[in-house]
Design a protein around this motif. Structure first.
Motif, PDB file in Angstrom:
ATOM      1  N   ARG A   2       1.089  -1.164   0.110  1.00 17.91           N
ATOM      2  CA  ARG A   2      -0.027   0.138   0.135  1.00 17.91           C
ATOM      3  C   ARG A   2       0.751   1.145  -0.041  1.00 17.91           C
ATOM      4  O   ARG A   2       1.922   1.538   0.587  1.00 17.91           O
ATOM      5  N   MET A   3       0.455   2.091  -0.861  1.00 25.04           N
ATOM      6  CA  MET A   3       1.397   3.605  -0.982  1.00 25.04           C
ATOM      7  C   MET A   3       0.292   4.511  -0.945  1.00 25.04           C
ATOM      8  O   MET A   3      -0.729   4.446  -1.398  1.00 25.04           O
ATOM      9  N   SER A   4       0.910   5.828  -0.177  1.00 26.10           N
ATOM     10  CA  SER A   4       0.015   6.895  -0.159  1.00 26.10           C
ATOM     11  C   SER A   4       0.253   7.720  -1.595  1.00 26.10           C
ATOM     12  O   SER A   4       1.232   7.572  -2.262  1.00 26.10           O
ATOM     13  N   TYR A   5      -0.986   8.549  -1.743  1.00 27.72           N
ATOM     14  CA  TYR A   5      -0.912   9.063  -2.923  1.00 27.72           C
ATOM     15  C   TYR A   5      -1.601  10.414  -2.839  1.00 27.72           C
ATOM     16  O   TYR A   5      -2.258  10.563  -1.818  1.00 27.72           O
ATOM     17  N   GLN A   6      -1.446  11.497  -3.396  1.00 31.90           N
ATOM     18  CA  GLN A   6      -2.372  12.597  -3.635  1.00 31.90           C
ATOM     19  C   GLN A   6      -2.787  12.970  -5.032  1.00 31.90           C
ATOM     20  O   GLN A   6      -2.317  12.431  -5.875  1.00 31.90           O
ATOM     21  N   TYR A   7      -4.013  13.544  -4.880  1.00 32.44           N
ATOM     22  CA  TYR A   7      -4.588  13.999  -6.294  1.00 32.44           C
ATOM     23  C   TYR A   7      -5.262  15.350  -6.334  1.00 32.44           C
ATOM     24  O   TYR A   7      -5.674  15.701  -5.082  1.00 32.44           O
ATOM     25  N   VAL A   8      -5.590  15.778  -7.239  1.00 26.61           N
ATOM     26  CA  VAL A   8      -6.262  16.968  -7.640  1.00 26.61           C
ATOM     27  C   VAL A   8      -7.370  16.773  -8.565  1.00 26.61           C
ATOM     28  O   VAL A   8      -6.944  16.013  -9.650  1.00 26.61           O
ATOM     29  N   VAL A   9      -8.574  17.066  -8.580  1.00 29.61           N
ATOM     30  CA  VAL A   9      -9.518  17.109  -9.476  1.00 29.61           C
ATOM     31  C   VAL A   9      -9.395  18.543 -10.476  1.00 29.61           C
ATOM     32  O   VAL A   9      -9.355  19.401 -10.032  1.00 29.61           O
TER      33      VAL A   9
END
Length: 125
Positions: A2-9
């Motif tokens: 499991r890896m953390s991620y960030q996202y933007v719409v």
């Protein structure tokens, strides 16, 4: 793993004074997987209802620029020559243009590319 991620719409805001927008894409960054990519979709019929005068080809060109930044190729200009983390920082920065990033969100995944596809389906359609 499991890896953390960030996202933007990514939002298309044809008239910022009206504060109306349609979601058109998602940029996802997962540092531990060295992953930065975008998926987008422009529904021309929905945009005709929101703003019939909007130049959708220009919106698609802006999204193609975002692709270039994410992938580090010539379409992204100088920003594409930075590290993936710096490129994500560039893409998530607020702008007063027709194409604007929403707030940064995060999560965990074992497959960043598959998560990006899920987010596109959920948030853009």
């Amino acid at each position: 793993m499991r890896m953390s991620y960030q996202y933007v719409v990514l939002r298309c805001v044809p008239r910022p004074d009206r504060e109306e927008f349609l979601n058109v894409g998602v940029v996802l960054h997962c540092q531990s997987a060295d992953f930065l990519d975008v998926r987008w979709h422009v529904d021309r019929d929905r945009f005709r209802v929101l703003d019939p005068l909007l130049d959708l080809d220009q919106v698609c060109e802006a999204l193609t620029f975002v692709e270039g930044v994410c992938r580090g190729d010539d379409r992204g200009g100088a920003a594409a020559r930075q590290s993936p983390g710096q490129r994500f920082g560039f893409l998530k920065a607020p702008r007063s243009t027709v194409l604007q990033p929403g707030p940064v969100h995060g999560g965990v995944t074992d497959d960043p590319a598959r998560q990006l596809e899920r987010l596109l389906e959920q948030l853009v359609g």
